[in-house]
Design a protein around this motif. Sequence first.
Motif, PDB file in Angstrom:
ATOM      1  N   LEU A 147      18.642  39.733  54.492  1.00 13.21           N
ATOM      2  CA  LEU A 147      18.818  38.717  53.469  1.00 13.21           C
ATOM      3  C   LEU A 147      19.858  37.712  53.921  1.00 13.21           C
ATOM      4  O   LEU A 147      20.938  38.062  54.363  1.00 13.21           O
ATOM      5  N   LYS A 148      19.519  36.434  53.818  1.00 11.83           N
ATOM      6  CA  LYS A 148      20.430  35.379  54.234  1.00 11.83           C
ATOM      7  C   LYS A 148      21.284  34.950  53.042  1.00 11.83           C
ATOM      8  O   LYS A 148      20.789  34.363  52.094  1.00 11.83           O
ATOM      9  N   VAL A 149      22.566  35.265  53.096  1.00 16.19           N
ATOM     10  CA  VAL A 149      23.469  34.868  52.019  1.00 16.19           C
ATOM     11  C   VAL A 149      24.740  34.308  52.635  1.00 16.19           C
ATOM     12  O   VAL A 149      25.160  34.718  53.722  1.00 16.19           O
ATOM     13  N   PRO A 150      25.374  33.334  51.968  1.00 23.41           N
ATOM     14  CA  PRO A 150      26.619  32.789  52.485  1.00 23.41           C
ATOM     15  C   PRO A 150      27.759  33.774  52.315  1.00 23.41           C
ATOM     16  O   PRO A 150      27.651  34.758  51.592  1.00 23.41           O
ATOM     17  N   ALA A 151      28.875  33.514  52.978  1.00 25.48           N
ATOM     18  CA  ALA A 151      30.041  34.384  52.872  1.00 25.48           C
ATOM     19  C   ALA A 151      30.817  34.066  51.607  1.00 25.48           C
ATOM     20  O   ALA A 151      31.079  32.905  51.310  1.00 25.48           O
ATOM     21  N   PHE A 152      31.178  35.114  50.869  1.00 27.77           N
ATOM     22  CA  PHE A 152      31.993  34.957  49.680  1.00 27.77           C
ATOM     23  C   PHE A 152      33.176  35.912  49.789  1.00 27.77           C
ATOM     24  O   PHE A 152      33.185  36.805  50.636  1.00 27.77           O
ATOM     25  N   PRO A 153      34.189  35.764  48.931  1.00 29.91           N
ATOM     26  CA  PRO A 153      35.402  36.589  49.054  1.00 29.91           C
ATOM     27  C   PRO A 153      35.106  38.080  49.002  1.00 29.91           C
ATOM     28  O   PRO A 153      34.282  38.542  48.213  1.00 29.91           O
ATOM     29  N   ALA A 154      35.803  38.835  49.862  1.00 35.06           N
ATOM     30  CA  ALA A 154      35.663  40.288  49.858  1.00 35.06           C
ATOM     31  C   ALA A 154      36.499  40.924  48.757  1.00 35.06           C
ATOM     32  O   ALA A 154      36.259  42.064  48.361  1.00 35.06           O
ATOM     33  N   VAL A 155      37.484  40.185  48.271  1.00 35.27           N
ATOM     34  CA  VAL A 155      38.307  40.644  47.155  1.00 35.27           C
ATOM     35  C   VAL A 155      38.527  39.443  46.238  1.00 35.27           C
ATOM     36  O   VAL A 155      38.535  38.288  46.689  1.00 35.27           O
ATOM     37  N   PRO A 156      38.739  39.685  44.947  1.00 39.91           N
ATOM     38  CA  PRO A 156      38.983  38.555  44.042  1.00 39.91           C
ATOM     39  C   PRO A 156      40.378  37.984  44.230  1.00 39.91           C
ATOM     40  O   PRO A 156      41.269  38.648  44.785  1.00 39.91           O
ATOM     41  N   SER A 157      40.596  36.773  43.755  1.00 39.29           N
ATOM     42  CA  SER A 157      41.900  36.124  43.874  1.00 39.29           C
ATOM     43  C   SER A 157      42.866  36.561  42.789  1.00 39.29           C
ATOM     44  O   SER A 157      44.039  36.191  42.815  1.00 39.29           O
ATOM     45  N   PHE A 158      42.384  37.342  41.813  1.00 40.01           N
ATOM     46  CA  PHE A 158      43.229  37.841  40.728  1.00 40.01           C
ATOM     47  C   PHE A 158      43.444  39.334  40.895  1.00 40.01           C
ATOM     48  O   PHE A 158      42.780  39.990  41.722  1.00 40.01           O
ATOM     49  N   ASP A 159      44.363  39.889  40.127  1.00 41.43           N
ATOM     50  CA  ASP A 159      44.701  41.307  40.210  1.00 41.43           C
ATOM     51  C   ASP A 159      43.654  42.117  39.456  1.00 41.43           C
ATOM     52  O   ASP A 159      43.754  42.318  38.237  1.00 41.43           O
ATOM     53  N   LEU A 160      42.646  42.561  40.182  1.00 42.48           N
ATOM     54  CA  LEU A 160      41.519  43.248  39.567  1.00 42.48           C
ATOM     55  C   LEU A 160      41.954  44.520  38.847  1.00 42.48           C
ATOM     56  O   LEU A 160      41.520  44.805  37.726  1.00 42.48           O
ATOM     57  N   GLY A 161      42.837  45.296  39.474  1.00 40.73           N
ATOM     58  CA  GLY A 161      43.267  46.560  38.881  1.00 40.73           C
ATOM     59  C   GLY A 161      43.963  46.380  37.545  1.00 40.73           C
ATOM     60  O   GLY A 161      43.729  47.142  36.589  1.00 40.73           O
ATOM     61  N   THR A 162      44.812  45.376  37.459  1.00 44.27           N
ATOM     62  CA  THR A 162      45.540  45.124  36.215  1.00 44.27           C
ATOM     63  C   THR A 162      44.591  44.776  35.078  1.00 44.27           C
ATOM     64  O   THR A 162      44.736  45.273  33.952  1.00 44.27           O
ATOM     65  N   TRP A 163      43.607  43.931  35.371  1.00 43.62           N
ATOM     66  CA  TRP A 163      42.659  43.548  34.323  1.00 43.62           C
ATOM     67  C   TRP A 163      41.764  44.721  33.930  1.00 43.62           C
ATOM     68  O   TRP A 163      41.411  44.870  32.750  1.00 43.62           O
ATOM     69  N   ARG A 164      41.398  45.566  34.883  1.00 42.96           N
ATOM     70  CA  ARG A 164      40.561  46.719  34.554  1.00 42.96           C
ATOM     71  C   ARG A 164      41.282  47.671  33.600  1.00 42.96           C
ATOM     72  O   ARG A 164      40.650  48.320  32.762  1.00 42.96           O
ATOM     73  N   GLU A 165      42.590  47.726  33.708  1.00 40.59           N
ATOM     74  CA  GLU A 165      43.355  48.592  32.814  1.00 40.59           C
ATOM     75  C   GLU A 165      43.279  48.124  31.363  1.00 40.59           C
ATOM     76  O   GLU A 165      43.554  48.906  30.449  1.00 40.59           O
ATOM     77  N   GLN A 166      42.884  46.882  31.156  1.00 42.62           N
ATOM     78  CA  GLN A 166      42.784  46.342  29.800  1.00 42.62           C
ATOM     79  C   GLN A 166      41.441  46.660  29.140  1.00 42.62           C
ATOM     80  O   GLN A 166      41.224  46.259  27.989  1.00 42.62           O
ATOM     81  N   ILE A 167      40.570  47.385  29.860  1.00 45.45           N
ATOM     82  CA  ILE A 167      39.221  47.670  29.357  1.00 45.45           C
ATOM     83  C   ILE A 167      39.004  49.180  29.338  1.00 45.45           C
ATOM     84  O   ILE A 167      38.584  49.785  30.330  1.00 45.45           O
ATOM     85  N   PRO A 168      39.305  49.847  28.240  1.00 38.26           N
ATOM     86  CA  PRO A 168      39.214  51.315  28.180  1.00 38.26           C
ATOM     87  C   PRO A 168      37.833  51.864  28.518  1.00 38.26           C
ATOM     88  O   PRO A 168      37.720  52.975  29.056  1.00 38.26           O
ATOM     89  N   LEU A 169      36.774  51.129  28.212  1.00 44.18           N
ATOM     90  CA  LEU A 169      35.412  51.607  28.468  1.00 44.18           C
ATOM     91  C   LEU A 169      35.198  51.963  29.935  1.00 44.18           C
ATOM     92  O   LEU A 169      34.388  52.850  30.257  1.00 44.18           O
ATOM     93  N   LEU A 170      35.915  51.306  30.834  1.00 44.47           N
ATOM     94  CA  LEU A 170      35.715  51.524  32.260  1.00 44.47           C
ATOM     95  C   LEU A 170      36.157  52.915  32.713  1.00 44.47           C
ATOM     96  O   LEU A 170      35.824  53.333  33.826  1.00 44.47           O
ATOM     97  N   ARG A 171      36.866  53.622  31.862  1.00 42.21           N
ATOM     98  CA  ARG A 171      37.238  55.003  32.201  1.00 42.21           C
ATOM     99  C   ARG A 171      36.052  55.945  32.072  1.00 42.21           C
ATOM    100  O   ARG A 171      36.057  57.046  32.626  1.00 42.21           O
ATOM    101  N   SER A 172      35.036  55.503  31.329  1.00 41.70           N
ATOM    102  CA  SER A 172      33.880  56.366  31.073  1.00 41.70           C
ATOM    103  C   SER A 172      32.584  55.833  31.662  1.00 41.70           C
ATOM    104  O   SER A 172      31.681  56.621  31.974  1.00 41.70           O
ATOM    105  N   PHE A 173      32.466  54.515  31.824  1.00 36.50           N
ATOM    106  CA  PHE A 173      31.208  53.910  32.258  1.00 36.50           C
ATOM    107  C   PHE A 173      31.426  52.830  33.302  1.00 36.50           C
ATOM    108  O   PHE A 173      32.491  52.195  33.353  1.00 36.50           O
TER     109      PHE A 173
END
Length: 403
Positions: A9-35
Amino acid sequence: MAFAMTTTLKVPAFPAVPSFDLGTWREQIPLLRSFVAMNNCSQGPQTIATREAARGFLDTWNQAGMNWPGWMEEVERARTEFASLIHASPEEVAVSTSVSAAAASVASALDFSAERPRVVVSGAEFPTVAHVWQSHRKYGAEVDRVSDRDGVVALEDYDSVVGERTRVVSACHGDYRNGERQDIAALAQRVHRKGALIFVDAYQTLGIEEVDVRAMDVDFLACGNLKYLMGTAGIAFLYVRRELIDQLEPAVTGWFGRANPFGFEPRVLDWADTARRFDTGTPAVINAYIASAGMAMIRQVGPAAIAAWGRSLSCRLLEGAEVRGLTVLGSRDATRKTPSTAILCHWDSHRVSSHQVEAGLRLRGVLASARGPAIRLAPHFYSTFEDVDRALDALVEVLKEKK
């Protein structure tokens, strides 16, 4: 189950990691502990902030019994948050209850009896929007359709349908079926050259894509909050271009659309001098609290940063689907679609019910959304590559089991 991520598949290069603190934001979403939440095209997850916002309303209701001045401030805060996200002014934004209601308000303000009775609807519209326009046939509207080709609405196909008798063109920014994005700015140019208006449903893009109503040059744009804006059902917003407001008097109206809602004069049908004339009845106050908190989170993370990470997640989905032998519906170009990716529910030529697949994924800890013959995997800014891989692996397992 492991798959090597090598693909043709021909796709352009995009960031391998986001520019924001992904872990910190994930902590704000309790559902992610289960699903693994990959159903954002249908329903975004609850966050700590939105839960606290809802509690804030309940507390004031419980403690004060009634706090209309404070509640109306929260409705206005939600209006302002939405305006900020789309680069509009709050005076150009109405508060509605759903995209269905917002579209109906716009339709009720247009004249279909004169020399421009035609409405052009794209083949990618969510049914409720198309139904609103069709219902106005009784008022003289002539509804035509631009068909899609294999899930993609081609820009040039509008040219043979949009003409001098067209009043309005209704187009979704993102296709609810497969995430395909329409080039709204280019379409608006075509529509305006014919003297017509353009109404845009941004439900599948706002919150995951950058949306600028000035740059797009749209006349109307509607969006609800329960998907990528991290809110809930029961509240939606409608942008109306400033230059059009004074010309429009919606028949779908209510006391909050008046110049003075608290004037209580039933014999006088006056209009607010802003897009608030498209407001209707008593606003859903608790929903406004939740909407403000959800949109504030999107604004804090940053629409541009979210869009960039979304392209990376989309690439991961497309590549992962290919190496696993899955069939993607719609575009396979990450630059032309949202991260929402529709995958046909079949295995070894056996069709599988998409709703059975959705249920099977939930049992494996993955939330997805069934539509027609496909299952939609729709990550958001908080999603990781591991989430994408886990969802795709679980999908293969369910398809093999259900075939």
